[in-house]
Write a protein that holds these residues in place. Sequence first.
Motif: not given
Length: 150
Positions: A58-67, A124-129
């Motif tokens: 789910y973190v990978d999916l959030a990373l992709l969505m944030a990007l 990284v996900t948070g920074a991109l988001l």
Amino acid sequence: MNGWILAAAVVLAGGGAVVLWGVTSGPLSRRVVAQNLATSMACPALLLLAQGYDRPAYVDLALLMALMGPVGTLVFARLLAADLAAALPGARGPVWAAAALGAVVVVAVCVAAGPGRAMVKVLVTGALLIGGNIVASRALSGGFEGVRGG
């Protein structure tokens, strides 16, 4: 049901209501801002669900969505530039609220995950988001001063 899943449900319900209202009412500019806000609400919910269900995917999916979410918003802003120029959206409240929510969720998940590779991925996900949300919203509201063409 644990606290992480309950928090994700609250984020999805509250964010979903705001996004649904924005998409169904108002001019085109409000609908594009609501599309950007949908990504900004789904990513923190995915991070909370990843912690609640102990599913790193789910973190990978959030990373992709944030990007990809802000990129999609910027594509809409570019394609609909003529229509959006007539009425520039002003969504400072929702933008900063979504950024604050993302920051709070990222800090909470980082504390729960502890140091390691998972924490780096969440950061990284948070920074991109947060960065993508602010950049895309700024582009929707008229662009950046001093930048040619925007």
